[in-house]
Structure formats: C-alpha cells, structure tokens
Motif scaffolding. Structure first.
Motif, PDB file in Angstrom:
ATOM      1  N   ALA A 111      15.225 -24.215  22.779  1.00 37.84           N
ATOM      2  CA  ALA A 111      14.342 -23.419  23.632  1.00 37.84           C
ATOM      3  C   ALA A 111      15.081 -22.227  24.228  1.00 37.84           C
ATOM      4  O   ALA A 111      14.543 -21.114  24.282  1.00 37.84           O
ATOM      5  CB  ALA A 111      13.760 -24.290  24.740  1.00 37.84           C
ATOM      6  N   ILE A 112      16.314 -22.435  24.656  1.00 38.16           N
ATOM      7  CA  ILE A 112      17.109 -21.346  25.227  1.00 38.16           C
ATOM      8  C   ILE A 112      17.356 -20.266  24.187  1.00 38.16           C
ATOM      9  O   ILE A 112      17.228 -19.068  24.479  1.00 38.16           O
ATOM     10  CB  ILE A 112      18.429 -21.889  25.810  1.00 38.16           C
ATOM     11  CG1 ILE A 112      18.119 -22.689  27.074  1.00 38.16           C
ATOM     12  CG2 ILE A 112      19.403 -20.762  26.108  1.00 38.16           C
ATOM     13  CD1 ILE A 112      19.291 -23.487  27.597  1.00 38.16           C
ATOM     14  N   MET A 123      15.666 -19.280  35.393  1.00 41.14           N
ATOM     15  CA  MET A 123      14.917 -20.340  34.772  1.00 41.14           C
ATOM     16  C   MET A 123      15.926 -21.375  34.288  1.00 41.14           C
ATOM     17  O   MET A 123      16.918 -21.041  33.658  1.00 41.14           O
ATOM     18  CB  MET A 123      14.124 -19.763  33.601  1.00 41.14           C
ATOM     19  CG  MET A 123      13.324 -20.751  32.852  1.00 41.14           C
ATOM     20  SD  MET A 123      12.405 -20.101  31.414  1.00 41.14           S
ATOM     21  CE  MET A 123      11.833 -18.526  31.959  1.00 41.14           C
ATOM     22  N   ILE A 124      15.669 -22.630  34.620  1.00 46.56           N
ATOM     23  CA  ILE A 124      16.546 -23.715  34.188  1.00 46.56           C
ATOM     24  C   ILE A 124      15.796 -24.533  33.146  1.00 46.56           C
ATOM     25  O   ILE A 124      14.678 -24.978  33.376  1.00 46.56           O
ATOM     26  CB  ILE A 124      16.962 -24.607  35.362  1.00 46.56           C
ATOM     27  CG1 ILE A 124      17.728 -23.774  36.384  1.00 46.56           C
ATOM     28  CG2 ILE A 124      17.794 -25.778  34.874  1.00 46.56           C
ATOM     29  CD1 ILE A 124      18.035 -24.491  37.656  1.00 46.56           C
ATOM     30  N   ILE A 125      16.448 -24.715  32.004  1.00 48.52           N
ATOM     31  CA  ILE A 125      15.843 -25.434  30.882  1.00 48.52           C
ATOM     32  C   ILE A 125      16.557 -26.776  30.724  1.00 48.52           C
ATOM     33  O   ILE A 125      17.784 -26.848  30.814  1.00 48.52           O
ATOM     34  CB  ILE A 125      15.980 -24.616  29.580  1.00 48.52           C
ATOM     35  CG1 ILE A 125      15.408 -23.206  29.742  1.00 48.52           C
ATOM     36  CG2 ILE A 125      15.359 -25.350  28.408  1.00 48.52           C
ATOM     37  CD1 ILE A 125      13.938 -23.156  30.023  1.00 48.52           C
ATOM     38  N   TYR A 126      15.782 -27.821  30.476  1.00 45.72           N
ATOM     39  CA  TYR A 126      16.367 -29.131  30.226  1.00 45.72           C
ATOM     40  C   TYR A 126      15.401 -29.951  29.387  1.00 45.72           C
ATOM     41  O   TYR A 126      14.231 -29.619  29.254  1.00 45.72           O
ATOM     42  CB  TYR A 126      16.675 -29.870  31.540  1.00 45.72           C
ATOM     43  CG  TYR A 126      15.443 -30.186  32.342  1.00 45.72           C
ATOM     44  CD1 TYR A 126      14.802 -31.407  32.191  1.00 45.72           C
ATOM     45  CD2 TYR A 126      14.922 -29.270  33.236  1.00 45.72           C
ATOM     46  CE1 TYR A 126      13.652 -31.695  32.915  1.00 45.72           C
ATOM     47  CE2 TYR A 126      13.786 -29.553  33.967  1.00 45.72           C
ATOM     48  CZ  TYR A 126      13.159 -30.771  33.809  1.00 45.72           C
ATOM     49  OH  TYR A 126      12.030 -31.044  34.525  1.00 45.72           O
ATOM     50  N   SER A 180      14.150 -11.841  24.757  1.00 43.80           N
ATOM     51  CA  SER A 180      14.613 -11.000  25.873  1.00 43.80           C
ATOM     52  C   SER A 180      14.546 -11.645  27.256  1.00 43.80           C
ATOM     53  O   SER A 180      14.535 -10.940  28.260  1.00 43.80           O
ATOM     54  CB  SER A 180      13.848  -9.671  25.890  1.00 43.80           C
ATOM     55  OG  SER A 180      14.061  -8.990  24.676  1.00 43.80           O
ATOM     56  N   PHE A 181      14.514 -12.966  27.325  1.00 44.42           N
ATOM     57  CA  PHE A 181      14.664 -13.633  28.621  1.00 44.42           C
ATOM     58  C   PHE A 181      16.159 -13.722  28.890  1.00 44.42           C
ATOM     59  O   PHE A 181      16.908 -14.325  28.123  1.00 44.42           O
ATOM     60  CB  PHE A 181      14.062 -15.046  28.590  1.00 44.42           C
ATOM     61  CG  PHE A 181      12.567 -15.063  28.636  1.00 44.42           C
ATOM     62  CD1 PHE A 181      11.900 -15.301  29.825  1.00 44.42           C
ATOM     63  CD2 PHE A 181      11.821 -14.837  27.479  1.00 44.42           C
ATOM     64  CE1 PHE A 181      10.516 -15.329  29.870  1.00 44.42           C
ATOM     65  CE2 PHE A 181      10.438 -14.863  27.505  1.00 44.42           C
ATOM     66  CZ  PHE A 181       9.783 -15.104  28.710  1.00 44.42           C
ATOM     67  N   ASP A 182      16.600 -13.105  29.988  1.00 48.46           N
ATOM     68  CA  ASP A 182      18.032 -13.030  30.265  1.00 48.46           C
ATOM     69  C   ASP A 182      18.514 -14.080  31.261  1.00 48.46           C
ATOM     70  O   ASP A 182      19.636 -14.559  31.168  1.00 48.46           O
ATOM     71  CB  ASP A 182      18.388 -11.643  30.810  1.00 48.46           C
ATOM     72  CG  ASP A 182      18.155 -10.546  29.785  1.00 48.46           C
ATOM     73  OD1 ASP A 182      18.362 -10.812  28.586  1.00 48.46           O
ATOM     74  OD2 ASP A 182      17.763  -9.448  30.192  1.00 48.46           O
ATOM     75  N   ASN A 183      17.697 -14.425  32.220  1.00 52.75           N
ATOM     76  CA  ASN A 183      18.111 -15.324  33.287  1.00 52.75           C
ATOM     77  C   ASN A 183      17.727 -16.762  32.942  1.00 52.75           C
ATOM     78  O   ASN A 183      16.854 -17.359  33.561  1.00 52.75           O
ATOM     79  CB  ASN A 183      17.478 -14.879  34.610  1.00 52.75           C
ATOM     80  CG  ASN A 183      18.094 -15.568  35.799  1.00 52.75           C
ATOM     81  OD1 ASN A 183      19.144 -16.175  35.699  1.00 52.75           O
ATOM     82  ND2 ASN A 183      17.426 -15.479  36.927  1.00 52.75           N
ATOM     83  N   VAL A 184      18.389 -17.326  31.921  1.00 50.69           N
ATOM     84  CA  VAL A 184      18.086 -18.666  31.422  1.00 50.69           C
ATOM     85  C   VAL A 184      19.356 -19.500  31.486  1.00 50.69           C
ATOM     86  O   VAL A 184      20.411 -19.075  31.011  1.00 50.69           O
ATOM     87  CB  VAL A 184      17.574 -18.613  29.965  1.00 50.69           C
ATOM     88  CG1 VAL A 184      17.254 -19.995  29.453  1.00 50.69           C
ATOM     89  CG2 VAL A 184      16.358 -17.712  29.856  1.00 50.69           C
ATOM     90  N   SER A 185      19.255 -20.678  32.094  1.00 46.29           N
ATOM     91  CA  SER A 185      20.402 -21.581  32.204  1.00 46.29           C
ATOM     92  C   SER A 185      20.023 -22.957  31.677  1.00 46.29           C
ATOM     93  O   SER A 185      18.861 -23.343  31.680  1.00 46.29           O
ATOM     94  CB  SER A 185      20.836 -21.714  33.661  1.00 46.29           C
ATOM     95  OG  SER A 185      21.235 -20.486  34.183  1.00 46.29           O
TER      96      SER A 185
END
Length: 46
Positions: A14-15, A1-4, A22-27
């Motif tokens: 938000a990240i 998941m990409i956050i901007y 517990s969301f691990d795959n966050v960029s």
C-alpha cells in the motif's frame, strides 16, 4: 498518514502504491498490528 496491517506485507504494498501516486507523508507502523498486540498496547474494535 500511518499505514499498517496484521503482519506488514500488505502495508508495504500500500505504501509503494501511495508513494507512486504522489503521497509524500506516508509512514509504516513498525511491527504492524502483531507487534502492537505483543507490546500489550490497547486495541479498540468497532
């Protein structure tokens, strides 16, 4: 998941929230939308 967001402040918050839940795959998109726009990359509005 990409956050901007526009400048990065809200994306960082938000990240932190997602990782605390517990969301691990966050960029984070480096430069956010301002950087994307300045780089001349395409933007599609819906």
């Amino acid at each position: 998941m990409i956050i901007y967001c526009r400048s990065g402040r809200r994306a960082k918050l938000a990240i932190e929230t997602l990782k605390a839940r517990s969301f691990d795959n966050v960029s984070h998109l480096e430069g956010d939308m301002m950087g994307w726009h300045d780089a001349g990359l395409p933007v599609e509005k819906m």
